[in-house]
Structures are given as structure tokens and as C-alpha cells.
Design a protein around this motif. Structure first.
Motif, PDB file in Angstrom:
ATOM      1  N   ILE A   1       0.845  -1.184   0.000  1.00  0.00           N
ATOM      2  CA  ILE A   1       0.000   0.000   0.000  1.00  0.00           C
ATOM      3  C   ILE A   1       0.887   1.243   0.000  1.00  0.00           C
ATOM      4  N   ASP A   2       0.584   2.179  -0.909  1.00  0.00           N
ATOM      5  CA  ASP A   2       1.280   3.459  -1.010  1.00  0.00           C
ATOM      6  C   ASP A   2       0.354   4.521  -0.428  1.00  0.00           C
ATOM      7  N   ALA A   3       0.689   5.007   0.754  1.00  0.00           N
ATOM      8  CA  ALA A   3      -0.178   5.907   1.515  1.00  0.00           C
ATOM      9  C   ALA A   3       0.191   7.361   1.248  1.00  0.00           C
ATOM     10  N   GLY A   4      -0.674   8.068   0.530  1.00  0.00           N
ATOM     11  CA  GLY A   4      -0.384   9.446   0.143  1.00  0.00           C
ATOM     12  C   GLY A   4       0.526   9.469  -1.063  1.00  0.00           C
ATOM     13  N   CYS A   5       0.058   8.926  -2.173  1.00  0.00           N
ATOM     14  CA  CYS A   5       0.921   8.635  -3.328  1.00  0.00           C
ATOM     15  C   CYS A   5       1.195   9.837  -4.217  1.00  0.00           C
ATOM     16  N   GLY A   6       0.511  10.978  -3.995  1.00  0.00           N
ATOM     17  CA  GLY A   6       0.712  12.115  -4.886  1.00  0.00           C
ATOM     18  C   GLY A   6       0.349  11.742  -6.304  1.00  0.00           C
ATOM     19  N   GLY A   7       1.240  12.020  -7.245  1.00  0.00           N
ATOM     20  CA  GLY A   7       0.992  11.684  -8.646  1.00  0.00           C
ATOM     21  C   GLY A   7       1.452  10.295  -9.033  1.00  0.00           C
ATOM     22  N   GLY A   8       1.847   9.476  -8.036  1.00  0.00           N
ATOM     23  CA  GLY A   8       2.244   8.090  -8.327  1.00  0.00           C
ATOM     24  C   GLY A   8       3.461   7.988  -9.219  1.00  0.00           C
ATOM     25  N   HIS A   9       4.476   8.801  -8.931  1.00  0.00           N
ATOM     26  CA  HIS A   9       5.604   8.931  -9.863  1.00  0.00           C
ATOM     27  C   HIS A   9       6.354   7.624 -10.095  1.00  0.00           C
ATOM     28  N   LEU A  10       6.415   6.741  -9.090  1.00  0.00           N
ATOM     29  CA  LEU A  10       7.156   5.486  -9.239  1.00  0.00           C
ATOM     30  C   LEU A  10       6.248   4.259  -9.346  1.00  0.00           C
TER      31      LEU A  10
ATOM     32  N   ASP B   1      -4.555   8.670  -2.174  1.00  0.00           N
ATOM     33  CA  ASP B   1      -4.132  10.023  -1.826  1.00  0.00           C
ATOM     34  C   ASP B   1      -5.332  10.779  -1.273  1.00  0.00           C
ATOM     35  N   PHE B   2      -5.043  11.821  -0.512  1.00  0.00           N
ATOM     36  CA  PHE B   2      -6.085  12.650   0.090  1.00  0.00           C
ATOM     37  C   PHE B   2      -6.802  13.481  -0.969  1.00  0.00           C
ATOM     38  N   SER B   3      -6.066  13.843  -2.027  1.00  0.00           N
ATOM     39  CA  SER B   3      -6.599  14.694  -3.085  1.00  0.00           C
ATOM     40  C   SER B   3      -7.228  13.863  -4.198  1.00  0.00           C
ATOM     41  N   ASN B   4      -8.469  14.148  -4.520  1.00  0.00           N
ATOM     42  CA  ASN B   4      -9.141  13.447  -5.617  1.00  0.00           C
ATOM     43  C   ASN B   4      -8.435  13.699  -6.949  1.00  0.00           C
ATOM     44  N   GLN B   5      -7.925  14.911  -7.124  1.00  0.00           N
ATOM     45  CA  GLN B   5      -7.255  15.251  -8.378  1.00  0.00           C
ATOM     46  C   GLN B   5      -5.938  14.474  -8.509  1.00  0.00           C
ATOM     47  N   MET B   6      -5.214  14.306  -7.396  1.00  0.00           N
ATOM     48  CA  MET B   6      -3.994  13.498  -7.415  1.00  0.00           C
ATOM     49  C   MET B   6      -4.318  12.052  -7.808  1.00  0.00           C
ATOM     50  N   VAL B   7      -5.405  11.547  -7.272  1.00  0.00           N
ATOM     51  CA  VAL B   7      -5.831  10.182  -7.581  1.00  0.00           C
ATOM     52  C   VAL B   7      -6.076  10.031  -9.082  1.00  0.00           C
ATOM     53  N   LYS B   8      -6.778  10.992  -9.669  1.00  0.00           N
ATOM     54  CA  LYS B   8      -7.080  10.925 -11.099  1.00  0.00           C
ATOM     55  C   LYS B   8      -5.814  11.032 -11.942  1.00  0.00           C
ATOM     56  N   ILE B   9      -4.903  11.904 -11.538  1.00  0.00           N
ATOM     57  CA  ILE B   9      -3.646  12.049 -12.277  1.00  0.00           C
ATOM     58  C   ILE B   9      -2.858  10.748 -12.222  1.00  0.00           C
TER      59      ILE B   9
ATOM     60  N   PHE C   1      -2.042  -5.797   4.737  1.00  0.00           N
ATOM     61  CA  PHE C   1      -0.883  -5.593   3.869  1.00  0.00           C
ATOM     62  C   PHE C   1       0.403  -6.065   4.547  1.00  0.00           C
ATOM     63  N   ASP C   2       1.393  -6.409   3.730  1.00  0.00           N
ATOM     64  CA  ASP C   2       2.692  -6.748   4.317  1.00  0.00           C
ATOM     65  C   ASP C   2       3.752  -5.682   4.043  1.00  0.00           C
ATOM     66  N   THR C   3       3.409  -4.659   3.238  1.00  0.00           N
ATOM     67  CA  THR C   3       4.318  -3.529   3.026  1.00  0.00           C
ATOM     68  C   THR C   3       3.512  -2.237   3.006  1.00  0.00           C
ATOM     69  N   TYR C   4       3.903  -1.284   3.850  1.00  0.00           N
ATOM     70  CA  TYR C   4       3.268   0.030   3.939  1.00  0.00           C
ATOM     71  C   TYR C   4       4.322   1.075   3.593  1.00  0.00           C
ATOM     72  N   LEU C   5       4.016   1.878   2.576  1.00  0.00           N
ATOM     73  CA  LEU C   5       4.956   2.861   2.056  1.00  0.00           C
ATOM     74  C   LEU C   5       4.311   4.240   2.091  1.00  0.00           C
ATOM     75  N   SER C   6       5.040   5.243   2.621  1.00  0.00           N
ATOM     76  CA  SER C   6       4.501   6.610   2.636  1.00  0.00           C
ATOM     77  C   SER C   6       5.662   7.592   2.512  1.00  0.00           C
TER      78      SER C   6
END
Length: 295
Positions: free
Chosen positions: A44-53, A71-79, A137-142
Motif C-alpha cells: 500500500i502506497d499511503a499518500g501517493c501524490g501523482g504516483g511517480h514510481l 491520496d487525500f486529493s481526488n485530483q492526485m488520484v485521477k492524475i 498488507f505486508d508492506t506500507y509505504l509513505s
């Protein structure tokens, strides 16, 4: 600030952040290596922003591993979803950051192409992850989130809850302010120009790793490793710095008198020119931590 206002603020910042996310992604890349995501079966990627990686994670993870991002932002999620959809469907490989607003607005978060690679993206609040069951989950990334939220200990508690016993946590936060000119020049210019009387709220920078270690220990994590790392930003001009201006800075400049804004720009340019004399890029220092939920 209420939740709705914060979401709108980060939505307005989404395009700027996504364009500059390549710089702080160096810290996320380190976490991915240290967490050995290739051995995970649920990430799980917690607060992924634009998901660059995210494209890298998809290529690196076990094909059957579940990969969830939010992500907290709906627009970030869509991007993020639009980037990944383009990555998975375009015939000629190339930049997946050149997105039209139509591609972003029309992306289907439940696309079958995401299901085929066990990938999903959604909106969520890192402090209240009620949509995820315990021990999932077995991996938490933020990456670069915990220092921005009102209650990081609550977010740490949620991370602990949704991790399986033996699962691993990896987070990054801002480190020393003195070693982070990539982010501090604009605030210094705001104060010296009189737009901002003093820094608002507690500092988001940490001068020691101890608070992050204690936060993980308090929650019950063990096998803790914590260190600092500096990453260079490709900020060579005032225009480059402006691309990574956070929502608070943009709001202050928007409401400031024109003469104050001009003074701010002059001061920021002066500081930037002084830094150039050191023959070094502007850096951001981060504190990185990995830890394990006991079995």
C-alpha cells in the motif's frame, strides 16, 4: 482548516506537485529498495501524490502481488490513474506525464487493465483508513506525508493496524531545515518581504531522527532503522522554485499586494544567486525509517 478545504487546496496543487515529484521520488526509491518490495504480496502506497514510481513498482513487484495506492486529493488520484493507464496502454513508450485534462477527467479508476495487474487507486485519509481491514498488507509505504498531517501518530496507528504481523513500514519526512534549501528559500523570502510575519504553526522540519523513531516505538514497531538522506532538486531558477510552491505559499502570494510580491521575488532571486556561488544544487534532506510489526 476543515477536510473539504484541505482537499480543495491540494487539488489545486496537484498539477504543480506532479510535475516536480521526480525530485522527492529519490527518497521513495530508497524505501522501495530497503523494503524489498519484490518479496511482498500486498503493498500500500499511503499518500501517493501523482504516483511517480508506480510504473516501477508494477514492474518490480511479484505479478500476483496486490498493489493499492491512495491520496487525500481526488485530483492526485485521477492524475495517478491517468498516468498508469497511459503507461499500460500506449503503444510507443515515452513520457506518461504529458496528460491532457480530458485524459485526467475521464480516467476510469476501476478499469479492467488495472485489475489485470492487481493495481488499484482511490481517495482516502491516511489518518482514517476504515476501508481497509486489520492485518491486510505486508508492506506500507509513505513518502513525505507524515510531516504534513495534523496527527501523524494516528496515521502510524492506522499503518500498524492494517499491516500484517511481520509486515514492514517505510516512511519519509523532512529532515534538517538548514540542509533543505530546496524548500526553505521561498519561506525565507516571504518573511523578509513582510508577506509572512513568522512561520505558521510548528516546524515541519526535524533536526533529529529521534522523534520519528519514538513515534514508531510508541506504536509497537520493532527492528527499526532510521537515517537521513539528501536529494538534489533541479531548481536552477526562481521559476523552477515556483513549480514546487506548496498550496500555503500560493495562497499567501495570491492575497499579497503587488509591491510585496515583487519584493518577495527580488529577495528569493537574491538568495538563489547566493546559493549558486557554492557550486552545489539545492538539496532537500529527509529522514527515512523502516520498521517491522512484530509477529
Amino acid at each position: 482548516m476543515n477536510i473539504e478545504y484541505l482537499q480543495k487546496l491540494w487539488d489545486s496543487f496537484s498539477h504543480r506537485y506532479t510535475a516536480a515529484q521526480k525530485n522527492p521520488s529519490v527518497f521513495c526509491f530508497t524505501l522501495l529498495n530497503m523494503l524489498r518490495i519484490e518479496d511482498s504480496d500486498s503493498i500500500i502506497d499511503a499518500g501517493c501524490g501523482g504516483g511517480h514510481l508506480h510504473q516501477y513498482i508494477v514492474e518490480k513487484k511479484n505479478p500476483y502481488a496486490r498493489f493499492v495506492a491512495f491520496d487525500f486529493s481526488n485530483q492526485m488520484v485521477k492524475i495517478t490513474a491517468a498516468r498508469m493507464h497511459k503507461y499500460l496502454t500506449q503503444q510507443q513508450k515515452g513520457s506518461i506525464d504529458q496528460l491532457t485534462q480530458e485524459e485526467i477527467d475521464n480516467v476510469n479508476l476501476n478499469s479492467e487493465i488495472f485489475n489485470q495487474i492487481n493495481y488499484s487507486i482511490q481517495q482516502a485519509n491516511i489518518q482514517e483508513l476504515n476501508q481497509f481491514q486489520d492485518n491486510t498488507f505486508d508492506t506500507y509505504l509513505s513518502n513525505l506525508v507524515f510531516h504534513l498531517i495534523p496527527n501523524p501518530q494516528q496515521a502510524m496507528a492506522e499503518a500498524y493496524r492494517i499491516l500484517r504481523p511481520g509486515g514492514r513500514l517505510g516512511i519519509t519526512v523532512w529532515g534538517s531545515k538548514n540542509n533543505s534549501k530546496a524548500l526553505t528559500i521561498l519561506q525565507e523570502a516571504l518573511i523578509r518581504s513582510g508577506i509572512l510575519e513568522k512561520p505558521q504553526g510548528p516546524s515541519k522540519f526535524l533536526e533529529s531522527t529521534q522523534p520519528v523513531i519514538e513515534m514508531a516505538q510508541l506504536q509497537g514497531f520493532t527492528n527499526i532503522y532510521c537515517w537521513t538522506q539528501q536529494g538534489p532538486f533541479d531548481n536552477f531558477s526562481l521559476e523552477d522554485l515556483a513549480k514546487f510552491s506548496n498550496p500555503e505559499v500560493l495562497e499567501l502570494l495570491k492575497n499579497a499586494p503587488p509591491e510585496k510580491v515583487q519584493q518577495f521575488e527580488n529577495i528569493a532571486s537574491e538568495i538563489l544567486n547566493q546559493e549558486k556561488l557554492k557550486y552545489q544544487p539545492l538539496f532537500l534532506e529527509c529522514i527515512l525509517l523502516i520498521a517491522t510489526k512484530p509477529k
